[in-house]
Design an enzyme around this catalytic site. Structure first.
Site, short mmCIF file in Angstrom:
data_model
loop_
_atom_site.label_atom_id
_atom_site.label_comp_id
_atom_site.label_asym_id
_atom_site.label_seq_id
_atom_site.Cartn_x
_atom_site.Cartn_y
_atom_site.Cartn_z
N ASN A 10 0.87 -1.17 0.00
CA ASN A 10 0.00 0.00 0.00
C ASN A 10 0.91 1.23 0.00
OD1 ASN A 10 -1.81 2.03 0.52
ND2 ASN A 10 -2.38 1.31 2.57
N TRP A 11 1.02 1.85 -1.16
CA TRP A 11 1.98 2.97 -1.26
C TRP A 11 1.42 4.26 -0.66
CZ3 TRP A 11 4.11 2.38 -7.01
CH2 TRP A 11 4.79 1.15 -7.10
N LYS A 12 0.17 4.24 -0.25
CA LYS A 12 -0.46 5.42 0.35
C LYS A 12 -0.20 6.67 -0.51
CE LYS A 12 -0.27 3.20 4.81
NZ LYS A 12 -0.23 3.31 6.26
N HIS A 104 -9.70 1.30 4.58
CA HIS A 104 -8.45 1.47 5.33
C HIS A 104 -8.71 2.42 6.51
CE1 HIS A 104 -4.39 2.57 6.40
NE2 HIS A 104 -3.99 1.47 5.78
N GLU A 106 -7.12 4.78 7.67
CA GLU A 106 -6.87 6.20 7.36
C GLU A 106 -8.07 6.81 6.63
OE1 GLU A 106 -3.08 5.53 5.49
OE2 GLU A 106 -2.27 4.92 7.44
N GLU A 176 -5.75 -4.93 10.35
CA GLU A 176 -4.71 -3.95 10.62
C GLU A 176 -5.00 -3.20 11.92
OE1 GLU A 176 -2.59 -2.71 6.73
OE2 GLU A 176 -4.39 -1.50 6.92
N GLY A 182 2.26 2.05 10.89
CA GLY A 182 3.24 3.13 10.78
C GLY A 182 3.95 3.47 12.08
N SER A 222 3.07 -2.32 10.36
CA SER A 222 4.52 -2.39 10.58
C SER A 222 5.14 -3.74 10.19
CB SER A 222 4.87 -2.04 12.03
OG SER A 222 4.47 -0.71 12.32
N GLY A 243 2.74 -1.18 4.35
CA GLY A 243 2.81 0.24 4.04
C GLY A 243 4.26 0.68 3.84
N GLY A 244 4.86 1.23 4.89
CA GLY A 244 6.21 1.79 4.82
C GLY A 244 7.24 0.91 4.13
P1 PGA Z 1 2.63 0.17 7.72
O1 PGA Z 1 1.19 0.42 7.03
O2 PGA Z 1 3.17 -1.11 7.14
O3 PGA Z 1 3.45 1.36 7.34
O4 PGA Z 1 2.40 0.05 9.18
C1 PGA Z 1 0.29 -0.64 6.79
C2 PGA Z 1 -0.99 -0.12 6.21
O5 PGA Z 1 -1.48 0.93 6.65
O6 PGA Z 1 -1.56 -0.75 5.31
#
Ligand code: PGA
Length: 262
Positions: A10-12, A104, A106, A176, A182, A222, A243-244
């Site tokens: 997930n490149w956000k 998600h 967010e 999640e 994050g 994470s 994500g990251g």
């Molecule tokens: P993260 O994000 O790996 O940076 O914790 C995961 C996500 O929000 O899908």
């Protein structure tokens, strides 16, 4: 029951189209070395404005680039109209997306998405032959109050409302925990597996055992190359939403590699 694992990046809100192209090229380069028979499904979800550029890189020329599938990070459930800033399923189909992430945390937290909207999105996605990756998860406060399981049961029950057992079976869920996203604070693998088993039992209640055995449930929060092997060793974790660590070709490829043992 064998469920094909998925590693999804997930490149956000990162990477313009030039940067996205660089990243997908790097990922392709790395994963083409890996044993095709053991590969999980590899999925990347760039921003809308990079979908075209990334899709161009995902041709089927036999060089290994067809090992990566494309996902969008969101969709609106209406087909068209006066919805400034939104994007429809037909528009996403231009880019041959195989998956669409919905719900998600967010999106829920910053853009007010509700369980009802997520359910409408899931329906539109499945009606169009695409697979939803439905996200769920609890806040730290909910975990501390001991309401994790009931909160997640509600999110999943609402998201799956009105879907057929076949539709549920082909869907993907990502668990999640919000406090792990994050933060570098991964959820303990056995605890993640326990919650994912609970999600599977909720799916069974809603759509039957066959769908519950078939649906793929990912862990997200994470995920790193150092955590993936232990996570994938769990009975019910079918992959990861990353994500990251998906923003660098090296770390994403290392996560894919770590998932190959499953
Ligand atoms: P993260 O994000 O790996 O940076 O914790 C995961 C996500 O929000 O899908």
């Amino acid at each position: 029951m064998t469920r094909k694992p998925i590693i999804a990046g997930n490149w956000k809100m990162h990477n313009n189209s030039v940067q996205s192209k660089e990243l997908i090229k790097g990922i392709k380069e790395k994963v083409k070395e890996f044993d095709a028979d053991k590969l999980p499904e590899i999925v990347v979800a760039p921003v809308f404005t990079s979908l075209a550029a990334v899709n161009e890189e995902l041709c089927h020329c036999g060089c290994g680039c067809n090992r990566v599938k494309l996902a969008a990070q969101n969709v609106y459930f209406e087909p068209k109209g006066a919805f400034t800033g939104e994007i429809s399923i037909d528009m996403l189909k231009d880019f041959e997306v195989s998956y669409i992430i919905i719900g998600h945390s967010e999106r829920r937290q910053y853009f007010g998405e509700t369980d009802e909207m997520i359910n409408k999105k899931a329906k539109v996605i499945l009606d169009n032959g695409i697979i939803p990756i439905i996200c769920c998860g609890e806040t730290l406060e909910q975990r501390e109050q001991g309401v994790t399981d009931s909160h997640i049961a509600k999110q999943i029950t609402e998201a799956l409302k009105g879907l057929s057992a076949e539709e549920v079976a082909k869907s993907v869920i990502a668990y999640e925990p919000i406090w792990a996203i994050g933060t570098g604070k991964t959820c303990d693998s056995t605890e993640a597996n326990r919650v994912i088993k609970h999600i599977r039992s909720v799916v069974e209640k809603e759509a039957g055992k066959e769908a519950a055995d078939a649906i793929r449930i990912l862990y997200g929060g994470s995920v790193k190359p150092e955590t993936i092997v232990e996570q994938m060793a769990q009975s019910d974790i079918d992959g990861a939403l990353v994500g990251g660590a998906s923003l660098k070709a090296d770390s994403f490829a290392d996560i894919v590699k770590g998932a190959m043992a499953k």
